[in-house]
Write a protein that holds these residues in place. Structure first.
Motif, PDB file in Angstrom:
ATOM      1  N   PRO A 170      12.169   4.000  52.541  1.00  0.00           N
ATOM      2  CA  PRO A 170      11.058   3.462  51.730  1.00  0.00           C
ATOM      3  C   PRO A 170      10.989   1.942  51.775  1.00  0.00           C
ATOM      4  O   PRO A 170      12.011   1.256  51.856  1.00  0.00           O
ATOM      5  N   ILE A 171       9.778   1.429  51.721  1.00  0.00           N
ATOM      6  CA  ILE A 171       9.529  -0.015  51.756  1.00  0.00           C
ATOM      7  C   ILE A 171       9.365  -0.521  50.322  1.00  0.00           C
ATOM      8  O   ILE A 171       8.725   0.131  49.494  1.00  0.00           O
ATOM      9  N   GLN A 172       9.946  -1.674  50.042  1.00  0.00           N
ATOM     10  CA  GLN A 172       9.745  -2.323  48.748  1.00  0.00           C
ATOM     11  C   GLN A 172       8.623  -3.352  48.865  1.00  0.00           C
ATOM     12  O   GLN A 172       8.680  -4.221  49.737  1.00  0.00           O
ATOM     13  N   LEU A 173       7.617  -3.243  48.009  1.00  0.00           N
ATOM     14  CA  LEU A 173       6.576  -4.266  47.924  1.00  0.00           C
ATOM     15  C   LEU A 173       6.830  -5.062  46.643  1.00  0.00           C
ATOM     16  O   LEU A 173       6.661  -4.540  45.533  1.00  0.00           O
ATOM     17  N   ILE A 174       7.252  -6.300  46.792  1.00  0.00           N
ATOM     18  CA  ILE A 174       7.589  -7.140  45.644  1.00  0.00           C
ATOM     19  C   ILE A 174       6.330  -7.815  45.106  1.00  0.00           C
ATOM     20  O   ILE A 174       5.606  -8.493  45.847  1.00  0.00           O
ATOM     21  N   VAL A 175       6.070  -7.610  43.827  1.00  0.00           N
ATOM     22  CA  VAL A 175       4.959  -8.268  43.137  1.00  0.00           C
ATOM     23  C   VAL A 175       5.567  -9.329  42.224  1.00  0.00           C
ATOM     24  O   VAL A 175       6.257  -8.981  41.262  1.00  0.00           O
ATOM     25  N   PRO A 176       5.329 -10.616  42.487  1.00  0.00           N
ATOM     26  CA  PRO A 176       5.980 -11.667  41.698  1.00  0.00           C
ATOM     27  C   PRO A 176       5.255 -11.981  40.391  1.00  0.00           C
ATOM     28  O   PRO A 176       5.277 -13.112  39.906  1.00  0.00           O
ATOM     29  N   TYR A 177       4.585 -10.969  39.835  1.00  0.00           N
ATOM     30  CA  TYR A 177       3.863 -11.073  38.574  1.00  0.00           C
ATOM     31  C   TYR A 177       4.234  -9.882  37.713  1.00  0.00           C
ATOM     32  O   TYR A 177       4.789  -8.885  38.200  1.00  0.00           O
ATOM     33  N   ILE A 222       8.704  -6.448  51.530  1.00  0.00           N
ATOM     34  CA  ILE A 222       7.555  -7.299  51.763  1.00  0.00           C
ATOM     35  C   ILE A 222       7.050  -7.842  50.419  1.00  0.00           C
ATOM     36  O   ILE A 222       7.474  -7.388  49.355  1.00  0.00           O
ATOM     37  N   LEU A 223       6.154  -8.790  50.485  1.00  0.00           N
ATOM     38  CA  LEU A 223       5.697  -9.521  49.302  1.00  0.00           C
ATOM     39  C   LEU A 223       4.178  -9.578  49.264  1.00  0.00           C
ATOM     40  O   LEU A 223       3.534  -9.723  50.303  1.00  0.00           O
ATOM     41  N   ILE A 224       3.630  -9.481  48.066  1.00  0.00           N
ATOM     42  CA  ILE A 224       2.223  -9.817  47.861  1.00  0.00           C
ATOM     43  C   ILE A 224       2.194 -11.075  47.004  1.00  0.00           C
ATOM     44  O   ILE A 224       2.950 -11.189  46.040  1.00  0.00           O
ATOM     45  N   ASN A 225       1.380 -12.042  47.377  1.00  0.00           N
ATOM     46  CA  ASN A 225       1.299 -13.266  46.593  1.00  0.00           C
ATOM     47  C   ASN A 225      -0.132 -13.785  46.589  1.00  0.00           C
ATOM     48  O   ASN A 225      -0.943 -13.415  47.439  1.00  0.00           O
ATOM     49  N   MET A 226      -0.407 -14.623  45.613  1.00  0.00           N
ATOM     50  CA  MET A 226      -1.749 -15.181  45.463  1.00  0.00           C
ATOM     51  C   MET A 226      -1.748 -16.665  45.831  1.00  0.00           C
ATOM     52  O   MET A 226      -0.722 -17.239  46.187  1.00  0.00           O
ATOM     53  N   THR A 227      -2.915 -17.270  45.697  1.00  0.00           N
ATOM     54  CA  THR A 227      -3.111 -18.660  46.079  1.00  0.00           C
ATOM     55  C   THR A 227      -2.037 -19.579  45.524  1.00  0.00           C
ATOM     56  O   THR A 227      -1.364 -20.301  46.262  1.00  0.00           O
ATOM     57  N   GLY A 228      -1.894 -19.588  44.211  1.00  0.00           N
ATOM     58  CA  GLY A 228      -0.971 -20.510  43.576  1.00  0.00           C
ATOM     59  C   GLY A 228       0.456 -20.344  44.046  1.00  0.00           C
ATOM     60  O   GLY A 228       1.125 -21.305  44.428  1.00  0.00           O
ATOM     61  N   GLY A 229       0.928 -19.097  44.026  1.00  0.00           N
ATOM     62  CA  GLY A 229       2.311 -18.840  44.418  1.00  0.00           C
ATOM     63  C   GLY A 229       2.568 -19.072  45.891  1.00  0.00           C
ATOM     64  O   GLY A 229       3.616 -19.600  46.277  1.00  0.00           O
TER      65      GLY A 229
END
Length: 354
Positions: free
Chosen positions: A62-69, A121-128
């Motif tokens: 399984p893949i981990q998708l890290i949400v930094p929020y 893997i990571l999901i991130n937005m503009t600011g981060g």
């Protein structure tokens, strides 16, 4: 027998012969160089085979998708929708894990330090993704430690004002602020967010002298505007739409290149004379920088395919997110442009994380 000649110089010798060199007496430099090249070639072939085998077997778990929020926000909800569809495409589950805090640097740092095998893997937005590394110089990672998989979706910001403020457009806000120097304040969800930078760009370029009041979420920003604790703020269209439609706050301008179909009467910043005041929120998927190219391509292809799913497009559309896919290479160029854009604002406004 005695011989003379070029082998013997001028003195007679008993015997002179030229024998072929024994391998043990061959020149060391050339042989070692060839041997070294041989081992390098073998190593390259072995590495290539290993990478190919890993790509063929990926994902092996399984893949981990890290949400930094925190859980429940727009990015978290969107991440779970995309993860479900990407998991089906990759034929393995993608588990969403929330790691909020420190301007997204906790989650981003975790992924940057993870094994580059495509399973974290990571999901991130503009600011981060762009701003945090510029205003927090002591991070445990650099932007170059993360490799974009692809840009996913975007939504534009708009400038809000309280209902009690006698302004309806950006020019009117600027005129009012100049008539009331040092009396206005604007809110943001935190130092270094794009909400903050967009308002500070307006503030500095027009010498308005508005005070920045940082909060921790867009909901708090809207509550502060509604309660007249601050007079203005920049918030995303998806989050502010119901408050605008409920006549609780007033939208002054869309910070995008075109009007929003659900807010057709709100002019864009360009229409109001501020073409440089463009700000959007976007989500990007990242992997550790040294992730093998074949695995990165699998993730990129899975993201592209997932974002073509009609049901997903409709669900994200209801959240006012626009599908805005870019491949890995184009996303990298896009992020470079964003860094240049916001670096100028950060420098001019002297923004640093405390």
């Amino acid at each position: 027998r005695k011989v003379t000649g070029p082998c013997s110089g001028q003195q007679p010798v008993v015997r002179c012969s030229v024998l072929p060199a024994h391998p043990a007496h061959a020149p060391i430099g050339g042989g070692m160089k060839k041997l070294g090249m041989f081992f390098i070639a073998v190593a390259v072939l072995a590495f290539t085979a290993a990478v190919s085998r890993a790509a063929d077997e990926y994902p092996g778990k399984p893949i981990q998708l890290i949400v930094p929020y925190g859980a429940g926000g727009l990015t978290d909800i969107a991440a779970r929708m995309v993860a479900e569809r990407m998991g089906k495409i990759l034929r393995n589950s993608i588990l969403v894990v929330n790691k909020p805090g420190a301007g997204t640097s906790i989650g981003a740092g975790f992924v940057a330090a993870s094994p580059p095998d495509g399973h974290t893997i990571l999901i991130n937005m503009t600011g981060g993704a762009v701003v945090t590394p510029m205003i927090m110089p002591n991070l445990s990672y650099k932007m170059s430690d993360l490799k974009p998989i692809g840009k996913m979706m975007s939504a534009v910001y708009l400038v809000l004002a309280g209902r009690d403020l006698p302004v309806k457009t950006l020019p009117e806000l600027i005129a009012y602020a100049k008539k009331n120097p040092d009396k206005l304040a604007y809110a943001s969800p935190g130092v270094g967010t794009v909400n903050h930078l967009a308002m500070e760009q307006l503030n500095v370029q027009n010498q308005l002298g508005m005070q920045h009041i940082p909060y921790t979420s867009e909901l708090q920003v809207i509550n502060a505007v509604m309660g007249n604790h601050v007079q203005a703020g920049a918030v995303t269209v998806p989050f502010s739409l119901k408050f605008i439609q409920g006549n609780q706050v007033r939208a002054l301008a869309i910070l995008g290149e075109s009007r929003d179909r659900l807010l057709p009467d709100v002019g864009t910043s360009a229409e109001q004379g501020f073409p440089e005041l463009i700000a959007s929120i976007y989500n990007v998927l990242f992997a550790p920088a040294k992730t093998p190219a074949p695995i990165l391509r699998q993730l990129e292809d899975a993201l592209r395919t997932a974002l073509q799913d009609p049901e997903l497009v409709a669900s994200l559309g209801k959240m006012q997110f626009k599908i805005d896919f870019l491949n890995s290479a184009d996303t990298e160029r896009f992020l470079d442009d964003e860094v240049k854009k916001w670096a100028a604002v950060i420098k001019r406004a002297n923004i640093t994380a405390k």
